[in-house]
Motif scaffolding. Structure first.
Motif, short mmCIF file in Angstrom:
data_model
loop_
_atom_site.label_atom_id
_atom_site.label_comp_id
_atom_site.label_asym_id
_atom_site.label_seq_id
_atom_site.Cartn_x
_atom_site.Cartn_y
_atom_site.Cartn_z
N VAL A 64 0.83 -1.22 0.00
CA VAL A 64 0.00 0.00 0.00
C VAL A 64 0.86 1.26 0.00
N GLY A 65 2.17 1.11 -0.13
CA GLY A 65 3.04 2.27 -0.26
C GLY A 65 3.45 2.91 1.04
N LEU A 66 3.24 2.24 2.17
CA LEU A 66 3.60 2.80 3.47
C LEU A 66 4.99 2.38 3.94
N LEU A 67 5.59 1.40 3.28
CA LEU A 67 6.95 0.97 3.59
C LEU A 67 7.78 1.08 2.32
N PRO A 68 8.67 2.08 2.24
CA PRO A 68 9.49 2.23 1.04
C PRO A 68 10.40 1.02 0.83
N LEU B 274 3.53 -3.56 -6.75
CA LEU B 274 2.62 -3.18 -7.82
C LEU B 274 1.16 -3.37 -7.40
N LEU B 275 0.34 -2.40 -7.81
CA LEU B 275 -1.11 -2.49 -7.65
C LEU B 275 -1.72 -2.39 -9.04
N GLY B 276 -2.44 -3.43 -9.43
CA GLY B 276 -3.03 -3.42 -10.77
C GLY B 276 -2.01 -3.29 -11.87
N GLY B 277 -0.80 -3.78 -11.64
CA GLY B 277 0.24 -3.74 -12.65
C GLY B 277 1.06 -2.47 -12.66
N THR B 278 0.75 -1.50 -11.80
CA THR B 278 1.48 -0.23 -11.76
C THR B 278 2.31 -0.14 -10.49
N ASP B 279 3.54 0.34 -10.64
CA ASP B 279 4.42 0.50 -9.48
C ASP B 279 3.76 1.44 -8.47
N VAL B 280 3.68 0.98 -7.23
CA VAL B 280 3.05 1.79 -6.18
C VAL B 280 3.74 3.14 -6.04
N ALA B 281 5.04 3.15 -6.23
CA ALA B 281 5.80 4.41 -6.08
C ALA B 281 5.39 5.45 -7.11
N ALA B 282 4.78 5.01 -8.22
CA ALA B 282 4.37 5.95 -9.26
C ALA B 282 2.93 6.43 -9.09
N SER C 145 -0.22 8.24 -7.00
CA SER C 145 -0.50 9.25 -5.99
C SER C 145 -1.25 8.61 -4.83
N PRO C 146 -1.27 9.24 -3.66
CA PRO C 146 -2.05 8.68 -2.55
C PRO C 146 -3.50 8.41 -2.93
N ARG C 147 -4.10 9.31 -3.70
CA ARG C 147 -5.49 9.10 -4.11
C ARG C 147 -5.62 7.89 -5.02
N GLU C 148 -4.67 7.71 -5.93
CA GLU C 148 -4.71 6.55 -6.83
C GLU C 148 -4.52 5.25 -6.05
N ARG C 149 -3.64 5.27 -5.07
CA ARG C 149 -3.46 4.07 -4.24
C ARG C 149 -4.75 3.73 -3.50
N ALA C 150 -5.38 4.76 -2.93
CA ALA C 150 -6.61 4.54 -2.18
C ALA C 150 -7.72 4.01 -3.07
N ALA D 213 -13.04 -0.62 5.51
CA ALA D 213 -12.23 -1.17 4.43
C ALA D 213 -13.12 -1.73 3.31
N LEU D 214 -14.20 -2.40 3.68
CA LEU D 214 -15.09 -2.97 2.67
C LEU D 214 -15.79 -1.88 1.87
N ALA D 215 -16.06 -0.76 2.52
CA ALA D 215 -16.76 0.33 1.84
C ALA D 215 -15.95 0.92 0.69
N THR D 216 -14.66 0.72 0.70
CA THR D 216 -13.82 1.25 -0.37
C THR D 216 -14.18 0.61 -1.71
N GLU D 217 -14.48 -0.69 -1.68
CA GLU D 217 -14.82 -1.45 -2.89
C GLU D 217 -13.74 -1.33 -3.95
N ALA D 218 -12.47 -1.30 -3.51
CA ALA D 218 -11.34 -1.26 -4.44
C ALA D 218 -11.10 -2.65 -5.01
N ALA D 219 -10.27 -2.71 -6.06
CA ALA D 219 -9.97 -3.99 -6.69
C ALA D 219 -9.21 -4.92 -5.77
N ALA D 220 -8.40 -4.36 -4.86
CA ALA D 220 -7.61 -5.16 -3.93
C ALA D 220 -7.99 -4.80 -2.50
N LEU D 221 -7.97 -5.80 -1.64
CA LEU D 221 -8.30 -5.63 -0.22
C LEU D 221 -7.21 -6.31 0.60
#
Length: 260
Positions: free
Chosen positions: A53-57, A64-72, A74-79, A150-158
């Motif tokens: 989730v990008g909290l530990l460098p 990667l989240l959804g195939g994209t490097d977490v470091a690339a 934004s916080p909003r995109e990660r969320a 957490a469930l309310a986010t309804e993101a692709a990954a949990l």
């Protein structure tokens, strides 16, 4: 691996407080999979989730989240791509449960967020707590509210870190049933767990961590072999079939003799 995975680590290395907590870890969780992350205390389970989730460098490799490097991202995109439930269950303000759960959907209009929060509270059998302040709840009730967030986010990954710690047996089963249902509905679900029989019962795969490395990764009983249980957990153990699935018959491995 990255293009088809809901989330992944590729030869990830990380240090925390001068100590290596991840040492070349590679793993992935695809859409529709429920993967249990297990291992002794200090094995690196929380570090894996925090890296994803990008909290530990990372000092090496990629998350990667959804195939994209977490470091690339934004916080909003990660969320938007991943929901995260940490071990910590402290809530600073005595907000009503529905408002806490609605924090899981911060990018919706207020009315939509509250409606999604009420659905999530009902999903964790806590609809009756919607208007009660979280400071007035038991620890188990607060755990349900935070899971609803957490469930309310309804993101692709949990990703959930020790979601059943401190809960009574009925609540533990409820939580794991909900995580199983979310995976069956298409989410990529990663949960760190200490209860090995429950991991075997609910997960599609089990990843065993030991000293910041992957010791095993496979179908539950293929990952948690007697050899792995001995080497990683210090157990002399075997699996026996119970009425609700495999049970662990285990004892502590005898310690090595101390020579003077």
């Amino acid at each position: 691996m990255a293009t088809v995975s809901g989330l992944a680590l590729e030869t990830a290395t990380a240090r925390l407080g001068g100590r290596t907590v991840l040492d070349g870890v590679s793993l992935s969780v695809g859409a529709g999979q429920f993967v249990a992350l297990v291992g002794p205390n200090g094995a690196g389970k929380s570090s894996v989730i925090r890296a994803l989730v990008g909290l530990l460098p990372l000092s090496g490799g990629r998350a990667l989240l959804g195939g994209t490097d977490v470091a690339a991202l934004s916080p909003r995109e990660r969320a938007g791509r991943a929901a995260y439930l940490p071990q910590e269950r402290r809530i600073a303000w005595n907000l009503p449960a529905v408002e806490v759960a609605a924090l899981g959907a911060p990018f919706l209009q207020a009315g939509e967020a509250l409606e999604r929060a009420r659905r999530a509270l009902a999903e964790v059998e806590a609809a009756h707590l919607a208007d009660r302040g979280v400071a007035e709840m038991s620890g188990g009730e607060r755990a349900r509210v935070l899971l609803a967030r957490a469930l309310a986010t309804e993101a692709a990954a949990l990703m959930v870190d020790e979601p059943i710690a401190g809960l009574d047996p009925e609540a533990q089963l409820m939580v794991l049933e909900r995580l199983r249902a979310r995976a069956d509905a298409g989410q990529a679900v990663l949960a760190s767990l200490h209860d090995l029989p429950l991991a075997v019962r609910f997960a599609d795969r089990v990843i065993v961590l030991d000293h910041g490395q992957v010791a095993a990764d496979g179908a539950p009983l293929e990952a948690l072999t007697p050899d792995i249980l001995s080497a990683v957990f210090g157990l002399t153990a075997r699996w026996v079939e119970g009425p609700d699935g495999p049970l662990l018959s285990a004892g502590r491995r005898a310690p090595s003799p101390v020579h003077s």
